[in-house]
Design a protein around this motif. Sequence first.
Motif, PDB file in Angstrom:
ATOM      1  N   THR A   2       0.832  -1.189   0.000  1.00 61.29           N
ATOM      2  CA  THR A   2       0.000   0.000   0.000  1.00 61.29           C
ATOM      3  C   THR A   2       0.869   1.241   0.000  1.00 61.29           C
ATOM      4  O   THR A   2       2.084   1.193   0.131  1.00 61.29           O
ATOM      5  CB  THR A   2      -0.907   0.029   1.242  1.00 61.29           C
ATOM      6  N   LYS A 185      -8.396   3.119  -2.194  1.00 57.45           N
ATOM      7  CA  LYS A 185      -7.583   2.936  -0.989  1.00 57.45           C
ATOM      8  C   LYS A 185      -6.435   3.928  -0.950  1.00 57.45           C
ATOM      9  O   LYS A 185      -6.148   4.546   0.075  1.00 57.45           O
ATOM     10  CB  LYS A 185      -7.053   1.508  -0.920  1.00 57.45           C
ATOM     11  N   THR A 188      -7.725   7.430  -0.124  1.00 57.40           N
ATOM     12  CA  THR A 188      -7.995   7.634   1.294  1.00 57.40           C
ATOM     13  C   THR A 188      -6.710   7.863   2.072  1.00 57.40           C
ATOM     14  O   THR A 188      -6.616   8.775   2.900  1.00 57.40           O
ATOM     15  CB  THR A 188      -8.753   6.425   1.869  1.00 57.40           C
ATOM     16  N   ASN A 189      -5.694   7.033   1.811  1.00 52.83           N
ATOM     17  CA  ASN A 189      -4.422   7.191   2.518  1.00 52.83           C
ATOM     18  C   ASN A 189      -3.773   8.540   2.220  1.00 52.83           C
ATOM     19  O   ASN A 189      -3.262   9.210   3.111  1.00 52.83           O
ATOM     20  CB  ASN A 189      -3.461   6.059   2.118  1.00 52.83           C
TER      21      ASN A 189
END
Length: 373
Positions: A2, A185, A188-189
């Motif tokens: 990620t 994802k 959002t991070n």
Amino acid sequence: MTDTVPAPPTDAAPRTAGGATVEFRALRRSFGATTALDGLDLTVQPGELLALLGPSGCGKTTALRMLAGFEHPDSGQVLVDGKDVTSTPAHRRDAGMVFQSYSLFPHLSAVDNVAFGLRMRKVGTAERRRRAAELLELVGLPSHADRFPHQLSGGQQQRVALARALALRPRVLLLDEPLSALDAKVRTNLREEIRRLQLELGITTLFVTHDQEEALSMADRVAVMNAGRLEQCAAPAELYDRPATAFVAEFVGTNSRIPGHLADDGYVEVLGRRLPAESGTADGSHGSHGSGGREVDVLVRPEAVTVSADPTGDALVVAAAFLGAVTRVTVRLPDGTDVKADLPSTEAAVLPPGAPVSLSLPDRPVLVAARAA
């Protein structure tokens, strides 16, 4: 793998001299027959993150580009710390900008991309590489300094673009939908990282987005725009709980329009109850339209609706969407109006589609809008 970034050492963070005050005064801009800005008045406080939110074509990007110096108004002023910069060239404005497309130089490494603006300002080689390395650490990419854009993920490229915008230590940071090209994802991070950096540096930031979740989760205040005009500017909670117009109420969050009757005394008859119309109600009406009032729509958030099983009820559950701890239930009234209600999933489980129910609203003022055509 990620794009989550660890917090950088505090001594790696370059410090700004403090955020600037930004003012838009009566800005107007037209492109042919299209009005992009129609008298925009807005002030951004020092160190504030303000989101410009609205649908495509509402004028939010035009306002941002005017602050950057890439567009010029037909009339009105742009001020930074009280100084009129309306005619100041873009390269002389103390602003850094991050675009939706990363706009990195493909032939330069990450560290050289970050250092590019410093090189243009004749900063010495050692100093610009030191500052570029600090910024890459600040955005969580110290080990990616020698990588080229094609060797980086989308989220990593946007972090490099953010570091480049911060390299000149601007007093204003401009973000033009910088997350829209990223997957959910990573988006959002990265929005969490942008907010962390903005708070740490204390830099005045304008963030353009059409994504209400981004705006509400990141901003100190949100300015909602529509057709070149400012509808409302407020903190996220106030914007959601007390929308000033029907447009704001329906653009930010979810609403149901429930038919009601607005009486001359300012009360609304809706779902068998008399409730006060919100002060400054959405269409500006307070029952002053002649004897007997008029028919209106009442705008209601799904969490404000109570649904009860009722064998004699004249409303029916028509759908239910499981959202985890909450289930969004759609109830159809006898006149065909659909009303959404957010219920604890344990309560919604006993209200299957087809179940007769009754609805109620809390005893508090409601927002009223003109009856939809």
